[in-house]
Design a protein around this motif. Structure first.
Motif, PDB file in Angstrom:
ATOM      1  N   TRP A   1     -36.482 -79.180  29.326  1.00 45.32           N
ATOM      2  CA  TRP A   1     -35.774 -79.782  28.194  1.00 45.32           C
ATOM      3  C   TRP A   1     -35.527 -81.249  28.518  1.00 45.32           C
ATOM      4  CZ3 TRP A   1     -34.887 -77.958  23.432  1.00 45.32           C
ATOM      5  CH2 TRP A   1     -34.956 -76.578  23.216  1.00 45.32           C
ATOM      6  N   PHE A   2     -35.769 -82.090  27.530  1.00 45.57           N
ATOM      7  CA  PHE A   2     -35.607 -83.523  27.678  1.00 45.57           C
ATOM      8  C   PHE A   2     -34.821 -84.038  26.487  1.00 45.57           C
ATOM      9  CE2 PHE A   2     -38.646 -84.012  31.129  1.00 45.57           C
ATOM     10  CZ  PHE A   2     -39.360 -82.826  31.024  1.00 45.57           C
ATOM     11  N   ARG A   3     -34.308 -85.256  26.607  1.00 48.34           N
ATOM     12  CA  ARG A   3     -33.609 -85.843  25.469  1.00 48.34           C
ATOM     13  C   ARG A   3     -33.850 -87.346  25.446  1.00 48.34           C
ATOM     14  NH1 ARG A   3     -27.308 -84.913  27.452  1.00 48.34           N
ATOM     15  NH2 ARG A   3     -27.289 -86.492  29.126  1.00 48.34           N
ATOM     16  N   GLN A   4     -33.751 -87.878  24.244  1.00 46.27           N
ATOM     17  CA  GLN A   4     -33.937 -89.309  24.068  1.00 46.27           C
ATOM     18  C   GLN A   4     -32.928 -89.827  23.065  1.00 46.27           C
ATOM     19  OE1 GLN A   4     -37.956 -90.510  23.118  1.00 46.27           O
ATOM     20  NE2 GLN A   4     -37.578 -92.567  23.885  1.00 46.27           N
ATOM     21  N   ALA A   5     -32.078 -90.712  23.524  1.00 45.76           N
ATOM     22  CA  ALA A   5     -31.092 -91.347  22.659  1.00 45.76           C
ATOM     23  C   ALA A   5     -31.684 -92.640  22.121  1.00 45.76           C
ATOM     24  CB  ALA A   5     -29.812 -91.619  23.442  1.00 45.76           C
ATOM     25  N   PRO A   6     -31.187 -93.128  20.996  1.00 51.29           N
ATOM     26  CA  PRO A   6     -31.704 -94.372  20.415  1.00 51.29           C
ATOM     27  C   PRO A   6     -31.663 -95.521  21.419  1.00 51.29           C
ATOM     28  CG  PRO A   6     -30.268 -93.285  18.866  1.00 51.29           C
ATOM     29  CD  PRO A   6     -30.130 -92.524  20.147  1.00 51.29           C
ATOM     30  N   GLY A   7     -32.798 -96.204  21.562  1.00 53.85           N
ATOM     31  CA  GLY A   7     -32.856 -97.347  22.448  1.00 53.85           C
ATOM     32  C   GLY A   7     -32.958 -97.022  23.919  1.00 53.85           C
ATOM     33  N   LYS A   8     -33.065 -95.734  24.246  1.00 60.71           N
ATOM     34  CA  LYS A   8     -33.141 -95.325  25.657  1.00 60.71           C
ATOM     35  C   LYS A   8     -34.433 -94.580  25.918  1.00 60.71           C
ATOM     36  CE  LYS A   8     -28.187 -95.060  26.556  1.00 60.71           C
ATOM     37  NZ  LYS A   8     -27.094 -94.222  27.133  1.00 60.71           N
ATOM     38  N   GLU A   9     -34.783 -94.506  27.199  1.00 58.97           N
ATOM     39  CA  GLU A   9     -35.972 -93.759  27.584  1.00 58.97           C
ATOM     40  C   GLU A   9     -35.691 -92.252  27.546  1.00 58.97           C
ATOM     41  OE1 GLU A   9     -38.087 -96.973  30.623  1.00 58.97           O
ATOM     42  OE2 GLU A   9     -37.457 -95.012  31.348  1.00 58.97           O
ATOM     43  N   ARG A  10     -36.768 -91.493  27.389  1.00 57.71           N
ATOM     44  CA  ARG A  10     -36.640 -90.049  27.428  1.00 57.71           C
ATOM     45  C   ARG A  10     -36.266 -89.625  28.845  1.00 57.71           C
ATOM     46  NH1 ARG A  10     -41.041 -86.613  24.201  1.00 57.71           N
ATOM     47  NH2 ARG A  10     -40.388 -88.240  22.755  1.00 57.71           N
ATOM     48  N   GLU A  11     -35.290 -88.727  28.958  1.00 54.98           N
ATOM     49  CA  GLU A  11     -34.820 -88.299  30.265  1.00 54.98           C
ATOM     50  C   GLU A  11     -34.834 -86.779  30.378  1.00 54.98           C
ATOM     51  OE1 GLU A  11     -30.747 -89.275  31.048  1.00 54.98           O
ATOM     52  OE2 GLU A  11     -29.998 -88.341  29.217  1.00 54.98           O
ATOM     53  N   GLY A  12     -35.034 -86.317  31.593  1.00 57.11           N
ATOM     54  CA  GLY A  12     -35.024 -84.888  31.848  1.00 57.11           C
ATOM     55  C   GLY A  12     -33.621 -84.338  31.859  1.00 57.11           C
ATOM     56  N   VAL A  13     -33.440 -83.171  31.248  1.00 54.22           N
ATOM     57  CA  VAL A  13     -32.149 -82.510  31.190  1.00 54.22           C
ATOM     58  C   VAL A  13     -32.129 -81.286  32.094  1.00 54.22           C
ATOM     59  CG1 VAL A  13     -30.551 -81.274  29.678  1.00 54.22           C
ATOM     60  CG2 VAL A  13     -31.726 -83.326  28.837  1.00 54.22           C
ATOM     61  N   SER A  14     -33.165 -80.465  31.950  1.00 54.59           N
ATOM     62  CA  SER A  14     -33.190 -79.223  32.709  1.00 54.59           C
ATOM     63  C   SER A  14     -34.606 -78.664  32.695  1.00 54.59           C
ATOM     64  CB  SER A  14     -32.222 -78.208  32.086  1.00 54.59           C
ATOM     65  OG  SER A  14     -32.200 -76.995  32.816  1.00 54.59           O
ATOM     66  N   CYS A  15     -34.872 -77.742  33.614  1.00 54.72           N
ATOM     67  CA  CYS A  15     -36.155 -77.044  33.596  1.00 54.72           C
ATOM     68  C   CYS A  15     -35.983 -75.660  34.191  1.00 54.72           C
ATOM     69  CB  CYS A  15     -37.240 -77.820  34.327  1.00 54.72           C
ATOM     70  SG  CYS A  15     -36.888 -78.115  36.058  1.00 54.72           S
ATOM     71  N   ILE A  16     -36.956 -74.798  33.891  1.00 56.41           N
ATOM     72  CA  ILE A  16     -36.928 -73.435  34.387  1.00 56.41           C
ATOM     73  C   ILE A  16     -38.337 -73.026  34.756  1.00 56.41           C
ATOM     74  CG2 ILE A  16     -37.107 -72.447  32.052  1.00 56.41           C
ATOM     75  CD1 ILE A  16     -35.199 -70.198  33.055  1.00 56.41           C
ATOM     76  N   SER A  17     -38.476 -72.360  35.889  1.00 57.39           N
ATOM     77  CA  SER A  17     -39.790 -71.943  36.350  1.00 57.39           C
ATOM     78  C   SER A  17     -40.349 -70.835  35.462  1.00 57.39           C
ATOM     79  CB  SER A  17     -39.690 -71.450  37.797  1.00 57.39           C
ATOM     80  OG  SER A  17     -38.850 -70.305  37.875  1.00 57.39           O
ATOM     81  N   SER A  18     -41.617 -70.533  35.635  1.00 56.11           N
ATOM     82  CA  SER A  18     -42.281 -69.536  34.800  1.00 56.11           C
ATOM     83  C   SER A  18     -41.617 -68.165  34.919  1.00 56.11           C
ATOM     84  CB  SER A  18     -43.763 -69.438  35.156  1.00 56.11           C
ATOM     85  OG  SER A  18     -43.934 -69.137  36.526  1.00 56.11           O
TER      86      SER A  18
END
Length: 125
Positions: free
Chosen positions: A36-53
């Motif tokens: 999961w990633f997120r991008q706020a206005p004027g900012k770069e996309r950043e990683g929030v969380s991840c889960i293995s297979s």
């Protein structure tokens, strides 16, 4: 056609909760690490969380640790992001993404090949 679709975004007050879903079509998520990633206005996309297979390994950005929980239901071909104690700074478009061979799980943008279109999360009173 390989597709990821996010849902569950919306407007919520500070301190509230939302659960985002990431549903796959055209392929099975069983073998993919999901981020999961997120991008706020004027900012770069950043990683929030991840889960293995397998779901056995997860990772979180420091900014969301203790507030967000990632999970997956491979039988439903869906990954979730439970977001609690939301803050105004969590406001962003949230994206899910799928990648192969990412071990250990890391929410780094360049490691994920397939992306959804995003869902807006707005935290405001």
């Amino acid at each position: 056609q390989l597709q990821l679709v996010e849902s569950g975004g919306g407007l919520v007050q500070p301190g509230g909760s939302l659960r985002l879903s990431c549903a796959a079509s055209g392929f099975t998520l069983d073998y993919y690490t999901i981020g999961w990633f997120r991008q706020a206005p004027g900012k770069e996309r950043e990683g929030v969380s991840c889960i293995s297979s397998s779901g056995g390994s997860t990772n979180y950005a420091d900014s969301v640790k203790g507030r967000f929980t990632i999970s997956r239901d491979n039988a439903k071909n869906t990954v979730y992001l439970q977001m609690n104690s939301l803050k105004p700074e969590d406001t962003a478009v949230y994206y899910c993404a799928a990648g192969l061979g990412i071990a250990p799980c890391r929410p780094l943008v360049y490691e994920y090949a397939y992306w959804g279109q995003g869902t807006q999360v707005t935290v405001s009173s």
